[in-house]
Design a protein around this motif. Structure first.
Motif, PDB file in Angstrom:
ATOM      1  N   ALA A  35      48.725  34.946  63.189  1.00 47.71           N
ATOM      2  CA  ALA A  35      49.070  35.364  62.091  1.00 47.71           C
ATOM      3  C   ALA A  35      47.651  35.290  61.305  1.00 47.71           C
ATOM      4  N   VAL A  36      47.160  34.009  61.398  1.00 49.71           N
ATOM      5  CA  VAL A  36      45.884  33.978  60.387  1.00 49.71           C
ATOM      6  C   VAL A  36      44.933  34.811  60.905  1.00 49.71           C
ATOM      7  N   VAL A  37      44.681  34.823  62.292  1.00 58.75           N
ATOM      8  CA  VAL A  37      43.749  35.848  62.759  1.00 58.75           C
ATOM      9  C   VAL A  37      43.739  37.205  62.427  1.00 58.75           C
ATOM     10  N   ARG A  38      45.068  37.582  62.505  1.00 58.49           N
ATOM     11  CA  ARG A  38      45.348  38.910  61.968  1.00 58.49           C
ATOM     12  C   ARG A  38      44.851  39.162  60.624  1.00 58.49           C
ATOM     13  N   ALA A  39      45.541  38.297  59.771  1.00 61.29           N
ATOM     14  CA  ALA A  39      45.316  38.367  58.287  1.00 61.29           C
ATOM     15  C   ALA A  39      43.657  38.616  57.867  1.00 61.29           C
ATOM     16  N   ILE A  40      42.959  37.596  58.531  1.00 59.32           N
ATOM     17  CA  ILE A  40      41.421  37.535  58.060  1.00 59.32           C
ATOM     18  C   ILE A  40      40.860  38.964  58.611  1.00 59.32           C
ATOM     19  N   HIS A  41      41.259  39.453  59.850  1.00 62.21           N
ATOM     20  CA  HIS A  41      40.662  40.525  60.482  1.00 62.21           C
ATOM     21  C   HIS A  41      40.924  41.756  59.423  1.00 62.21           C
ATOM     22  N   TYR A  42      42.152  41.959  59.218  1.00 62.11           N
ATOM     23  CA  TYR A  42      42.424  43.168  58.677  1.00 62.11           C
ATOM     24  C   TYR A  42      41.751  43.190  56.953  1.00 62.11           C
ATOM     25  N   SER A  43      41.757  42.065  56.317  1.00 64.32           N
ATOM     26  CA  SER A  43      41.195  41.943  55.062  1.00 64.32           C
ATOM     27  C   SER A  43      39.848  42.096  55.036  1.00 64.32           C
ATOM     28  N   ALA A  44      39.219  41.371  56.114  1.00 64.56           N
ATOM     29  CA  ALA A  44      37.805  41.696  56.282  1.00 64.56           C
ATOM     30  C   ALA A  44      37.391  43.005  56.535  1.00 64.56           C
ATOM     31  N   MET A  45      38.017  43.622  57.508  1.00 61.79           N
ATOM     32  CA  MET A  45      37.903  45.130  58.075  1.00 61.79           C
ATOM     33  C   MET A  45      37.856  46.074  56.727  1.00 61.79           C
ATOM     34  N   MET A  46      38.773  45.823  55.757  1.00 64.97           N
ATOM     35  CA  MET A  46      39.131  46.745  54.584  1.00 64.97           C
ATOM     36  C   MET A  46      37.711  46.347  53.474  1.00 64.97           C
ATOM     37  N   ALA A  47      37.480  44.720  53.211  1.00 63.57           N
ATOM     38  CA  ALA A  47      36.984  44.363  52.077  1.00 63.57           C
ATOM     39  C   ALA A  47      35.571  44.337  52.274  1.00 63.57           C
ATOM     40  N   LEU A  48      34.940  43.750  53.467  1.00 58.45           N
ATOM     41  CA  LEU A  48      33.737  43.372  53.624  1.00 58.45           C
ATOM     42  C   LEU A  48      32.641  44.764  53.335  1.00 58.45           C
ATOM     43  N   PRO A  49      32.891  46.187  54.054  1.00 60.07           N
ATOM     44  CA  PRO A  49      31.993  47.122  53.653  1.00 60.07           C
ATOM     45  C   PRO A  49      32.027  47.342  52.035  1.00 60.07           C
ATOM     46  N   VAL A  50      33.213  47.100  51.425  1.00 62.06           N
ATOM     47  CA  VAL A  50      33.147  47.169  49.879  1.00 62.06           C
ATOM     48  C   VAL A  50      32.245  46.376  49.510  1.00 62.06           C
ATOM     49  N   ILE A  51      32.117  45.113  49.636  1.00 68.87           N
ATOM     50  CA  ILE A  51      31.642  44.025  49.364  1.00 68.87           C
ATOM     51  C   ILE A  51      29.895  44.334  49.340  1.00 68.87           C
ATOM     52  N   GLN A  52      29.503  44.787  50.664  1.00 66.99           N
ATOM     53  CA  GLN A  52      28.314  45.198  50.753  1.00 66.99           C
ATOM     54  C   GLN A  52      27.926  46.356  49.765  1.00 66.99           C
ATOM     55  N   GLN A  53      28.712  47.356  49.636  1.00 69.72           N
ATOM     56  CA  GLN A  53      28.306  48.556  48.799  1.00 69.72           C
ATOM     57  C   GLN A  53      28.250  47.999  47.197  1.00 69.72           C
ATOM     58  N   ARG A  54      28.826  47.121  46.808  1.00 65.47           N
ATOM     59  CA  ARG A  54      29.010  46.662  45.450  1.00 65.47           C
ATOM     60  C   ARG A  54      28.204  45.265  45.188  1.00 65.47           C
ATOM     61  N   LEU A  55      27.248  44.899  46.147  1.00 69.40           N
ATOM     62  CA  LEU A  55      26.636  43.759  46.163  1.00 69.40           C
ATOM     63  C   LEU A  55      25.758  43.530  44.803  1.00 69.40           C
ATOM     64  N   ASN A  56      25.135  44.792  44.457  1.00 71.77           N
ATOM     65  CA  ASN A  56      24.237  44.416  43.506  1.00 71.77           C
ATOM     66  C   ASN A  56      25.044  44.209  42.090  1.00 71.77           C
ATOM     67  N   GLU A  57      26.290  44.642  42.003  1.00 68.08           N
ATOM     68  CA  GLU A  57      27.231  44.403  40.907  1.00 68.08           C
ATOM     69  C   GLU A  57      27.715  43.033  40.734  1.00 68.08           C
ATOM     70  N   LEU A  58      27.858  42.623  42.079  1.00 67.56           N
ATOM     71  CA  LEU A  58      28.290  41.253  42.266  1.00 67.56           C
ATOM     72  C   LEU A  58      27.361  40.094  41.839  1.00 67.56           C
ATOM     73  N   LYS A  59      26.064  40.661  42.157  1.00 64.51           N
ATOM     74  CA  LYS A  59      24.833  39.786  42.168  1.00 64.51           C
ATOM     75  C   LYS A  59      24.092  39.548  40.703  1.00 64.51           C
ATOM     76  N   GLU A  60      24.950  40.205  39.550  1.00 68.22           N
ATOM     77  CA  GLU A  60      24.244  40.255  38.185  1.00 68.22           C
ATOM     78  C   GLU A  60      24.587  38.979  37.872  1.00 68.22           C
ATOM     79  N   ILE A  61      23.456  38.382  37.406  1.00 70.03           N
ATOM     80  CA  ILE A  61      23.610  36.760  36.930  1.00 70.03           C
ATOM     81  C   ILE A  61      24.463  36.546  35.880  1.00 70.03           C
ATOM     82  N   VAL A  62      25.340  35.565  35.950  1.00 73.73           N
ATOM     83  CA  VAL A  62      26.126  35.004  34.950  1.00 73.73           C
ATOM     84  C   VAL A  62      25.405  33.826  33.978  1.00 73.73           C
ATOM     85  N   LEU A  63      25.433  34.335  32.588  1.00 73.24           N
ATOM     86  CA  LEU A  63      24.734  33.310  31.871  1.00 73.24           C
ATOM     87  C   LEU A  63      26.103  32.722  31.225  1.00 73.24           C
TER      88      LEU A  63
END
Length: 230
Positions: free
Chosen positions: A202-230
């Motif tokens: 169950a743990v392996v499935r949970a992380i696999h399906y989450s990563a499959m959906m989320a990680l491509p989006v994370i890479q696409q939105r990386l510049n937004e995520l990397k905006e410095i927090v003041l």
């Protein structure tokens, strides 16, 4: 002519409907009172539970992202394994200077032995590497299924675990898959726990399906995520 004995024998039959009605009224009153009490308890505790959950997630994010001292929350949308668009939450961590460290993502699976398992895992997009995982919710059997929280060998599967995307950056280069203890070694293979196979899977499935959906989006939105927090 009706005798007194016949009248006496008829009385219980005549009283039965009244007794049943009284019983139904009593049961209805108890049910209503119970419902009101449950609603009151929920109202009194829901806010506290939400605060405790929020604090637990916040602490877990900082533990999973070494060097992070603060965080921001983002709401993104990805495509799940069924091809359906799904919203998901990204907990981005930043160091004392406000520089981006990485993200933590929630994952869950309903196929645990005791029901749903919810967890949080850290991910470093620049390294394309999982940093670790922590279980947020589990009703697995004490001493067996709940080893997903405490078994060091199982937890070690997710320490500095390479999980890259393909060259196009649109899907995982290889899946996360469950294997039996001591039979791993290939990319993406996660060794389970003896006696806790269902929970491990169950743990392996949970992380696999989450990563499959989320990680491509994370890479696409990386510049937004990397905006410095003041």
């Amino acid at each position: 002519m009706t005798t007194q004995a016949q009248q006496a024998g008829a009385q219980p039959a005549q009283q039965a409907p009244a007794s049943s009605l009284a019983m139904l009224r009593t049961l209805g009153g108890i049910a209503l009172l119970s419902g009101c009490l449950l609603s009151l308890v929920y109202q009194l505790t829901s806010e506290r539970i939400a605060r405790n959950t929020e604090a637990r997630v916040r602490n877990a994010v900082l533990e999973l992202l070494p060097g992070a001292t603060r965080q921001r929350t983002f709401e993104f949308t990805g495509v799940d394994e069924r091809g359906v668009e799904m919203p998901f939450t990204v907990y981005a961590g930043y160091d004392v200077s406000g520089n981006f460290v990485g993200v933590a993502l929630e994952a869950w699976d309903n196929g645990g032995y005791g029901g749903q398992i919810r967890l949080l895992y850290g991910y470093l997009p620049d390294r394309q590497q999982i940093t670790g995982m922590t279980v947020l919710l589990s009703k697995e059997t004490p001493g067996l299924g709940d080893k997903i929280r405490t078994d060091e060998a199982f937890q070690a599967n997710f320490k500095d675990l390479d999980l890259p995307l393909n060259s196009e950056g649109v899907e995982l280069a290889y899946p996360l898959v469950y294997v039996k203890p001591d039979l791993g070694g290939n990319p993406g293979e996660i060794e389970g726990i003896s006696g806790a196979t269902i929970s491990s899977k169950a743990v392996v499935r949970a992380i696999h399906y989450s990563a499959m959906m989320a990680l491509p989006v994370i890479q696409q939105r990386l510049n937004e995520l990397k905006e410095i927090v003041l």
